[in-house]
Design a protein around this motif. Structure first.
Motif, mmCIF file in Angstrom:
data_model
loop_
_atom_site.group_PDB
_atom_site.id
_atom_site.type_symbol
_atom_site.label_atom_id
_atom_site.label_comp_id
_atom_site.label_asym_id
_atom_site.label_seq_id
_atom_site.Cartn_x
_atom_site.Cartn_y
_atom_site.Cartn_z
ATOM 1 N N ALA A 62 15.314 12.678 14.608
ATOM 2 C CA ALA A 62 14.486 11.596 15.141
ATOM 3 C C ALA A 62 15.156 10.925 16.333
ATOM 4 O O ALA A 62 14.493 10.597 17.332
ATOM 5 C CB ALA A 62 14.203 10.570 14.044
ATOM 6 N N LYS A 63 16.489 10.714 16.253
ATOM 7 C CA LYS A 63 17.201 10.090 17.372
ATOM 8 C C LYS A 63 17.167 10.974 18.614
ATOM 9 O O LYS A 63 17.025 10.491 19.742
ATOM 10 C CB LYS A 63 18.643 9.820 16.970
ATOM 11 C CG LYS A 63 18.820 8.672 15.983
ATOM 12 C CD LYS A 63 20.294 8.471 15.663
ATOM 13 C CE LYS A 63 20.491 7.323 14.670
ATOM 14 N NZ LYS A 63 21.940 7.146 14.342
ATOM 15 N N LEU A 64 17.295 12.285 18.420
ATOM 16 C CA LEU A 64 17.246 13.212 19.551
ATOM 17 C C LEU A 64 15.894 13.157 20.243
ATOM 18 O O LEU A 64 15.805 13.128 21.473
ATOM 19 C CB LEU A 64 17.534 14.633 19.078
ATOM 20 C CG LEU A 64 18.981 14.952 18.695
ATOM 21 C CD1 LEU A 64 19.061 16.336 18.057
ATOM 22 C CD2 LEU A 64 19.873 14.889 19.936
ATOM 23 N N VAL A 65 14.823 13.144 19.443
ATOM 24 C CA VAL A 65 13.482 13.089 20.023
ATOM 25 C C VAL A 65 13.271 11.777 20.758
ATOM 26 O O VAL A 65 12.742 11.738 21.869
ATOM 27 C CB VAL A 65 12.419 13.267 18.922
ATOM 28 C CG1 VAL A 65 11.023 13.032 19.484
ATOM 29 C CG2 VAL A 65 12.513 14.656 18.314
ATOM 30 N N GLN A 66 13.700 10.673 20.140
ATOM 31 C CA GLN A 66 13.493 9.357 20.730
ATOM 32 C C GLN A 66 14.300 9.183 22.018
ATOM 33 O O GLN A 66 13.824 8.607 23.002
ATOM 34 C CB GLN A 66 13.877 8.258 19.739
ATOM 35 C CG GLN A 66 13.593 6.842 20.223
ATOM 36 C CD GLN A 66 13.893 5.803 19.163
ATOM 37 O OE1 GLN A 66 14.489 6.109 18.142
ATOM 38 N NE2 GLN A 66 13.467 4.586 19.397
ATOM 39 N N ALA A 67 15.532 9.705 22.022
ATOM 40 C CA ALA A 67 16.403 9.518 23.173
ATOM 41 C C ALA A 67 16.198 10.558 24.258
ATOM 42 O O ALA A 67 16.670 10.395 25.379
ATOM 43 C CB ALA A 67 17.860 9.529 22.714
ATOM 44 N N PRO B 61 20.702 15.072 23.901
ATOM 45 C CA PRO B 61 21.213 15.394 25.233
ATOM 46 C C PRO B 61 20.244 16.280 26.005
ATOM 47 O O PRO B 61 19.161 16.586 25.520
ATOM 48 C CB PRO B 61 22.512 16.137 24.912
ATOM 49 C CG PRO B 61 22.245 16.775 23.579
ATOM 50 C CD PRO B 61 21.389 15.771 22.830
ATOM 51 N N SER B 62 20.636 16.714 27.185
ATOM 52 C CA SER B 62 19.740 17.525 28.001
ATOM 53 C C SER B 62 19.431 18.823 27.285
ATOM 54 O O SER B 62 20.229 19.319 26.479
ATOM 55 C CB SER B 62 20.381 17.809 29.357
ATOM 56 O OG SER B 62 21.603 18.504 29.188
ATOM 57 N N PRO B 63 18.216 19.387 27.549
ATOM 58 C CA PRO B 63 17.814 20.627 26.869
ATOM 59 C C PRO B 63 18.865 21.720 27.011
ATOM 60 O O PRO B 63 19.382 21.972 28.100
ATOM 61 C CB PRO B 63 16.506 21.001 27.587
ATOM 62 C CG PRO B 63 15.981 19.695 28.093
ATOM 63 C CD PRO B 63 17.194 18.879 28.467
ATOM 64 N N GLY B 64 19.202 22.330 25.914
ATOM 65 C CA GLY B 64 20.168 23.418 25.928
ATOM 66 C C GLY B 64 21.606 22.967 25.753
ATOM 67 O O GLY B 64 22.505 23.793 25.596
ATOM 68 N N ALA B 65 21.851 21.647 25.810
ATOM 69 C CA ALA B 65 23.223 21.151 25.670
ATOM 70 C C ALA B 65 23.677 21.287 24.222
ATOM 71 O O ALA B 65 22.900 21.102 23.294
ATOM 72 C CB ALA B 65 23.299 19.701 26.116
ATOM 73 N N ALA B 66 24.962 21.580 24.048
ATOM 74 C CA ALA B 66 25.526 21.738 22.711
ATOM 75 C C ALA B 66 25.909 20.377 22.138
ATOM 76 O O ALA B 66 26.285 19.456 22.876
ATOM 77 C CB ALA B 66 26.753 22.640 22.757
ATOM 78 N N ILE B 67 25.793 20.263 20.811
ATOM 79 C CA ILE B 67 26.202 19.053 20.102
ATOM 80 C C ILE B 67 27.274 19.457 19.097
ATOM 81 O O ILE B 67 26.962 20.053 18.063
ATOM 82 C CB ILE B 67 25.018 18.395 19.376
ATOM 83 C CG1 ILE B 67 23.889 18.069 20.354
ATOM 84 C CG2 ILE B 67 25.467 17.141 18.645
ATOM 85 C CD1 ILE B 67 22.644 17.533 19.677
ATOM 86 N N PRO B 68 28.548 19.173 19.381
ATOM 87 C CA PRO B 68 29.606 19.536 18.421
ATOM 88 C C PRO B 68 29.439 18.773 17.111
ATOM 89 O O PRO B 68 29.271 17.553 17.106
ATOM 90 C CB PRO B 68 30.893 19.112 19.149
ATOM 91 C CG PRO B 68 30.505 18.993 20.594
ATOM 92 C CD PRO B 68 29.075 18.544 20.597
ATOM 93 N N THR B 69 29.425 19.501 16.010
ATOM 94 C CA THR B 69 29.287 18.859 14.697
ATOM 95 C C THR B 69 30.425 19.208 13.759
ATOM 96 O O THR B 69 30.671 18.490 12.791
ATOM 97 C CB THR B 69 27.964 19.288 14.021
ATOM 98 O OG1 THR B 69 28.022 20.684 13.725
ATOM 99 C CG2 THR B 69 26.769 18.974 14.907
#
Length: 252
Positions: free
Chosen positions: A30-35, A38-46
């Motif tokens: 939900a936060k990703l959609v609202q914000a 990051p830019s499309p295709g960007a990686a999110i280290p988890t």
């Protein structure tokens, strides 16, 4: 899970699983959609590792083609057949929403039934007329594929297949007829048939198209495909009977 057969491993995951994978990063779906970040295709280290397991299960279901035959009246031609067909399936109930499919393809189904009644009432035609309502078109031309493998009359004695798919939304008296180059003389036959009828023809040479006639053409049978073409209600719940142009169907 996925219902579509593809040539590589594929799967889908729930939103709950997405949030679980994102949790160490502080993000949620939900936060990703609202914000919008990051830019499309960007990686999110988890720091999370996941193992994907796929299981393929075959689910057989029974469906039915409906076939009616009006025998030919001419001794020299009765051994040859013309298939007149349309698919009668649609999308059905999708996530609780009904997709009526009035144009796609109750319109074509009604056309085939009306023609069957007319030819039967007239005592038939010189050639044998084979009227078929196909199932499984929306799942990949399954009903017509089964028919060409198990025809009511051998395909080498089937001189043509006439297909009606989405013929209920005529605009400006226009009707599309595809496949007119699939056999010699079809262009002239179609053009002469509508002379004086007030229809504007959109003639298309190619016999290919995403409907049941394609199965017949690839099996060696000449085809004609009638349609009033796509519209904004295509494959939507708004494809309802009140939007059908019945006068246009009668003209076709």
């Amino acid at each position: 899970q996925t219902a579509a057969p593809v040539a590589l491993a594929s799967a889908g995951i729930t939103l709950e699983a997405v949030d679980a994978l994102l949790a160490p990063s502080g993000w949620t779906y939900a936060k990703l959609v609202q914000a919008s970040a990051p830019s499309p295709g960007a990686a999110i280290p988890t720091g999370v590792r996941a193992r994907l397991v796929t299981r393929l299960e075959a689910a057989d279901q029974r469906a039915d083609n409906i076939v009616g035959i009006v025998p030919g009246t001419a001794p020299a031609l009765a051994g040859e057949g013309v298939v007149v067909g349309a698919h009668y399936d649609h999308l059905g109930l999708v996530k609780g929403t009904v997709y009526p499919g009035a144009d796609d393809n109750a319109s074509g189904t009604a056309m085939v039934l009306s023609l069957a009644r007319a030819f039967a009432a007239a005592g038939g035609a010189p050639r044998t007329m084979i009227f078929v309502l196909f199932s499984g078109e929306e799942l990949g031309l399954l009903g017509s594929g089964h028919y060409v493998a198990h025809p009511a009359m051998p395909l080498d004695r089937t001189v043509a297949m006439v297909n009606f798919d989405m013929v209920g939304r005529m605009r400006d008296h226009r009707v599309s007829v595809s496949g007119i180059e699939s056999a010699a003389g079809l262009r002239t036959l179609v053009t002469n048939a509508v002379a004086g009828a007030g229809l504007a023809l959109n003639l298309r040479d190619s016999p290919y198209g995403p409907s049941d006639h394609a199965r017949f053409y690839t099996s060696g049978v000449p085809v004609l495909f009638f349609s009033t073409e796509r519209h904004d209600d295509y494959h939507r719940p708004t494809d309802t009977a009140d939007r059908i142009n019945t006068v246009g169907m009668a003209e076709i």
